[in-house]
Structures are given as structure tokens and as C-alpha cells.
Design an enzyme around this catalytic site. Structure first.
Site, short mmCIF file in Angstrom:
data_model
loop_
_atom_site.label_atom_id
_atom_site.label_comp_id
_atom_site.label_asym_id
_atom_site.label_seq_id
_atom_site.Cartn_x
_atom_site.Cartn_y
_atom_site.Cartn_z
N PHE A 1 0.81 -1.23 0.00
CA PHE A 1 0.00 0.00 0.00
C PHE A 1 0.84 1.27 0.00
O PHE A 1 0.34 2.34 -0.32
CB PHE A 1 -0.93 0.02 1.23
CG PHE A 1 -0.21 0.37 2.52
CD1 PHE A 1 0.05 1.69 2.86
CD2 PHE A 1 0.21 -0.62 3.41
CE1 PHE A 1 0.74 2.02 4.03
CE2 PHE A 1 0.89 -0.31 4.58
CZ PHE A 1 1.15 1.02 4.88
N LYS B 1 -1.33 -7.30 -9.17
CA LYS B 1 -2.28 -7.49 -8.07
C LYS B 1 -1.86 -6.49 -7.00
O LYS B 1 -0.95 -6.74 -6.21
CB LYS B 1 -2.20 -8.94 -7.56
CG LYS B 1 -3.42 -9.47 -6.85
CD LYS B 1 -3.82 -8.73 -5.61
CE LYS B 1 -2.89 -8.92 -4.46
NZ LYS B 1 -3.13 -7.98 -3.35
N SER C 1 5.50 -7.01 3.41
CA SER C 1 6.08 -7.31 4.73
C SER C 1 6.86 -8.63 4.69
O SER C 1 6.62 -9.49 3.83
CB SER C 1 4.96 -7.40 5.76
OG SER C 1 4.06 -8.42 5.38
N CYS D 1 9.76 1.45 3.44
CA CYS D 1 10.64 0.33 3.79
C CYS D 1 12.06 0.84 4.01
O CYS D 1 12.89 0.12 4.53
CB CYS D 1 10.62 -0.72 2.69
SG CYS D 1 11.40 -0.16 1.19
N GLU E 1 9.95 -4.25 13.00
CA GLU E 1 9.45 -3.15 12.16
C GLU E 1 8.18 -2.57 12.78
O GLU E 1 7.25 -3.31 13.10
CB GLU E 1 9.15 -3.67 10.75
CG GLU E 1 8.70 -2.57 9.80
CD GLU E 1 8.55 -3.05 8.34
OE1 GLU E 1 8.02 -4.15 8.13
OE2 GLU E 1 8.97 -2.31 7.44
#
Ligand code: NAD
Length: 483
Positions: A150, A174, A227, A282, A383
Site C-alpha cells: 500500500f 495485483k 512485509s 521500507c 518493524e
């Protein structure tokens, strides 16, 4: 009534077979922007068939012509730049400036794809034996899929699509069901190109469609960004099904600040790295290790600057930090802060419960700084993916490197210093795929592979740069003798 999104398959907008939908919510206003179909295995099968059918014609389309389509795509992206950036803000919550930066990066990735006619060339040699010549051919490999997150709904899909198709493959995206409208806008532009049917396809949805793509025998390879737990699933599933795969995972990025660093410039840079995109990058700075006397100076200056950041609605040009993606994310981030406190960290700046006037239901978290964080604690190792910066102390350079290398992630690490010697040692010894020297966000440009090591990457060939040409092509060695 809220608009239900469609899939784009074989050159047409089509309804998904799914009855279930996932609401797409503007995290700042809580407005429902669209309903994203949770596409099924049947939808994926339809997309793969279209991509397979389109492959023969597309691979035979001259590479220069394939590149021309991307030229045209770039022109359309520039013409629709503001519309694309605006939608990123609405469905992701980041600031308009950050969204513009993202769209710019997406356009740069198209530039790289346009270079494929030069990058795909291969080599050969005459007389490897008497009268025998040997040549390498680089050919498109088939149907590729990308499963994307996202946090960069324009940029990440375009890390893959332009290069994959200009290499002669057909493609299925996708995207994240949290930011599917941006993907729809990208495909509305792709639709204007009049590509042959099946070259680019879009399947909207979540886990079901991801799994169906990875398990489908008609898919040659999968590029994944998201992730670490999901990256592991993707790597394992794809390899089990005999596919090539590149799976870029999560991160915990460390920054070492040496006492000889230019403190003012470093703090400005670290601030952007920690709180840009509300920490949902990230490559976000997650832990700052102050070496020796750098710690106290850093702490004071970071708190001073971070507490001044204007948090608010991303479409307001004055806003410096937007919302996080969802209420679930906000809860997770606030739980992680509480966990840090339980583990002995000092809350120097607390962004929990942050409210923005006029957007009281928005999912905002204010800039947060945790001090005296100890190695091995949750906030030092896991994280958080939110605007939370952990500060750690190290007595010297060696201790800082040891702490950084103890991380199970290896996406990025940076050093702030005025010493070439420390910079050199840092590059040499730190185990991370993207290294910054006096740079807070060590983001490779489109022509370099996106590094990532340890739990931040699963696969062999990385996304972007020369690795992507290898990933999206099959090599054939031709050995010839003509009498
Ligand atoms: P995510 O892992 O939840 O989702 C990523 C994609 O995987 C989405 O399309 C999602 O629908 C799909 N997915 C989710 N669960 C799945 C499952 N069990 N099986 C199959 N598919 C599944 O990630 P996110 O929350 O969208 O994005 C944030 C994460 O992405 C962070 O961890 C961040 O560090 C990482 N990220 C990494 C990079 C990189 O280059 N290494 C870049 C951007 C983001």
C-alpha cells in the site's frame, strides 16, 4: 453508491467474479472511496489465460515498438501527474509533496523500461572452436505477476511493469486492496495506449488472488513487495510451484551518527527519513545510534525539530506529515510504543492519541521519539512502520556496527560522518543492501537494483536495474557451425 472497482483483463474492464469486497478508506477523512473486489481464483485464471494468449503476438512485436508504448505511457503519466498524486494522498494518507515525489519516481522507472532495447542486448564470440560461433540470446520468458504493497501505489507497480513488458513479457498486477484506486488510474492510462490484448492485466484483491497467482501454472515469475512474513510465504509458494521469484520484504533501518557529523544537516536529513510518509517506507529510519557524545546533541535537536512537524490532512499544502494507513495500523503502532515503554525506553516525544482539528476520526499518529532504547528490545528489532524513532547509544564505531549487524533485517543502513575512513568501514562491514553515507533514505535510483539482504529479501535477482533484465528474460546459448 460507492463505486465497485473492476479488473482489467485482455484489454477490457471486466467485473470480478467475487461477491466479497474490501472497502477502500481515506485514512484522514474516513470517507469510503471505493469497494475493491476480493478477486477469486477464477478471476486470476481468466487474467493468466489472457496474458498467455497475448504473449505470442507481443514477444514478436519489435522491441523498439514495445519501447514506444512506454514513451507514450510516460507522456500520459506526466499529463495526469496531479490526478495520480492526488489519489495517492486520498487513499494512502501521505502528504501531497510526498505523493508528487512518488509519482516522479514512478516516471523514472518508466524511463528505465524505455532503455530495454539497449539493456536486453546480449553478446557472442566467433571461433570458439574452428568455424564455430557462440551467441547468447536473451528472450522474454512469459507471464509475470507483481504483488504490491500500500505504501507506494504508483511507484512500486512501475518498478516492474515497464521493464517486464518492454522485455516482451505479458504482465498481471495485483495491487494492495488498501490502495487499489491508484492502480485503476494507472491502468486507465495503460488502456489509452491500445496495447495488444493481454499485455497488461489488473486483478484487484487480497490474499485469495495473490495465492492463485503464485500457484497458477501459467505464471512464469512473481515480483513481490511487502512485509517479511508475507515475503516468506511468497518465496516458499513460488519456489514450490517452480517459479522464479523476487520477494522484497520489511525492514528495520539503522542510522549511525558519529560525533564528527555535521549535526544540523544530519538532523534535518534524519527527520525526513524517520517521519516522511509517516514512517511507512521500507527505507524509513527506525533506529538512530548516537555514537559517543553525538547521542545527547542528536536527542535535543531531533526532539526540537520533530515536535514542530505539522501533522494533518495530506492535501493541505502546509501539512508536513500525514496519517497512517488505517485504524488497525495506528493501534499496532501505539501498542509498539507501549511495548517500548514496558521494555525500559524513555518516551521523549509521544505521538499516541494525536488529534487533527477537522479530521478527528483520521488515523493520525504524531512524531514519536523513544530514548535510551536497548539492543534486543522489540522497538530496536521489529518493524513498526509508523512515525516512531528509537534512539540508542553506542560507545564507539565498532559497537554501532555490531548493533546494526545484529538485526535480522538488512534493507538499508546509513552513517552520518565527515570522516571518509568511517564511511569506508561502514560500507565495508555493514550487512544491508542499501547503504547511505550522509543520506537518510538510501533509495536506489531506477537503474540500480534495489538492495535488500537477510529478512528484507528472498530470492536471487532483485527488483530494478540490471537484475530486472535478468529476471524478466531467459537466456539461450546458440552454438553454430555453417559449412
Ligand atoms: P503486506 O505484506 O501486508 O501486503 C503486500 C501485498 O501482499 C498486498 O498486495 C497484499 O494484498 C498481499 N498479501 C497480504 N497478505 C498476504 C498473504 N498472506 N498471502 C499472499 N499475499 C498477501 O504489506 P503492506 O502492509 O501492504 O506494505 C507494508 C510492508 O511492505 C512493510 O513491511 C514494508 O517494509 C514493506 N515494503 C518493502 C519494500 C521493499 O522494497 N523491501 C518496499 C515497500 C514496502
Amino acid at each position: 453508491m460507492t463505486k465497485r472497482l473492476q479488473n482489467y483483463i485482455g484489454g477490457e474492464w471486466v467485473e470480478s467474479a467475487a461477491s466479497a469486497t474490501i472497502p477502500v478508506i481515506d485514512p484522514a477523512t474516513c470517507e469510503t472511496l471505493a469497494e475493491c473486489p476480493d478477486s477469486t481464483a477464477a478471476d486470476v485464471d481468466r487474467a493468466v489465460k489472457a496474458a498467455r494468449e497475448g504473449f505470442a503476438e507481443w514477444r514478436a512485436t519489435p522491441v523498439m515498438v514495445r519501447a514506444q508504448y512506454m514513451h507514450h505511457f510516460k507522456v500520459l503519466m506526466e499529463a495526469n501527474f496531479d490526478k495520480l498524486a492526488d489519489m495517492v494522498v486520498r487513499e494512502n494518507g501521505k502528504t501531497i509533496d510526498e505523493a508528487r515525489g512518488e509519482v516522479r519516481r514512478a516516471v523514472e522507472a518508466i524511463d528505465y523500461g524505455i532503455g530495454v532495447p539497449f539493456l536486453m542486448r546480449s553478446d557472442g564470440m566467433e571461433d570458439v572452436s574452428s568455424g564455430i560461433d557462440e551467441t547468447t540470446l536473451r528472450q522474454p520468458a512469459g507471464v509475470f505477476a507483481a504483488i504490491t504493497p500500500f505504501n507506494f501505489p504508483n511507484m512500486v507497480p512501475l518498478w516492474f511493469l515497464p521493464t517486464a513488458i518492454t522485455c516482451g513479457n505479458t504482465f498481471i498486477l495485483k495491487p494492495s486492496p488498501q490502495t487499489p484506486v491508484s492502480a485503476q488510474l494507472l491502468y486507465e492510462l495503460l488502456d489509452e495506449l491500445d496495447l495488444p490484448p493481454g499485455v497488461v492485466n489488473l486483478v484487484q484483491g487480497g490474499v485469495t488472488s495473490s495465492m492463485a497467482l503464485m500457484e497458477h501454472p501459467g505464471v512464469t515469475g512473481v515480483s513481490f513487495v511487502g512485509s517479511t512474513p508475507v515475503a516468506k510465504i511468497v518465496y516458499e509458494t513460488c519456489t514450490r510451484h517452480g517459479k522464479r521469484v523476487q520477494a522484497q520484504g520489511g525492514a528495520k533501518n539503522y542510522i549511525a551518527v558519529m560525533p564528527d557529523a555535521n549535526m544540523e544537516a544530519s538532523v534535518r536529513n534524519i527527520l525526513g527519513a524517520a517521519y516522511g510518509c509517516a514512517g511507512q517506507r521500507c527505507l524509513a529510519a527506525a533506529v538512530v545510534v548516537g555514537v559517543g557524545e553525538a547521542y545527547d546533541k542528536l536527542r535535543d535537536e531531533l526532539v526540537k525539530q520533530a515536535s514542530k512537524l505539522r501533522v494533518g490532512y495530506g492535501l493541505n499544502e502546509q501539512t508536513q506529515m500525514g496519517s497512517v494507513i488505517s485504524a488497525a495500523s495506528r493501534e499496532r503502532i501505539e501498542r509498539m510504543i507501549a511495548r517500548g515503554v514496558e521494555e525500559g525506553a524513555e518516551v521523549i516525544l509521544d505521538g499516541r492519541g494525536h488529534k487533527v482539528e477537522g479530521y478527528e476520526n483520521g488515523t493520525f499518529v504524531g512524531p514519536t521519539i523513544l530514548g535510551e532504547v536497548k539492543p534486543g528490545t522489540t522497538v530496536a528489532t521489529e518493524e513498526i512502520f509508523g512515525p516512531v524513532l528509537s534512539l540508542m547509544r553506542a560507545d564507539d564505531f565498532d559497537e554501532a556496527v555490531e548493533v546494526i549487524n545484529s538485526s535480522h533485517y538488512g534493507n538499508a543502513a546509513s552513517i552520518f560522518t565527515s570522516s571518509g575512513g568511517y564511511a569506508r568501514e561502514f560500507k565495508y562491514r555493514v550487512n544491508a543492501g542499501n547503504i547511505g553515507v550522509n543520506i537518510g533514505v538510501a533509495a536506489p535510483s531506477a537503474s540500480f537494483p534495489f538492495g535488500g539482504q537477510k529478512d528484507s529479501f528472498f530470492g536471487d535477482l532483485h527488483g530494478q536495474g540490471s537484475d530486472s533484465i535478468e529476471f524478466y528474460t531467459e537466456r539461450k546459448i546458440v552454438i553454430e557451425r555453417w559449412l
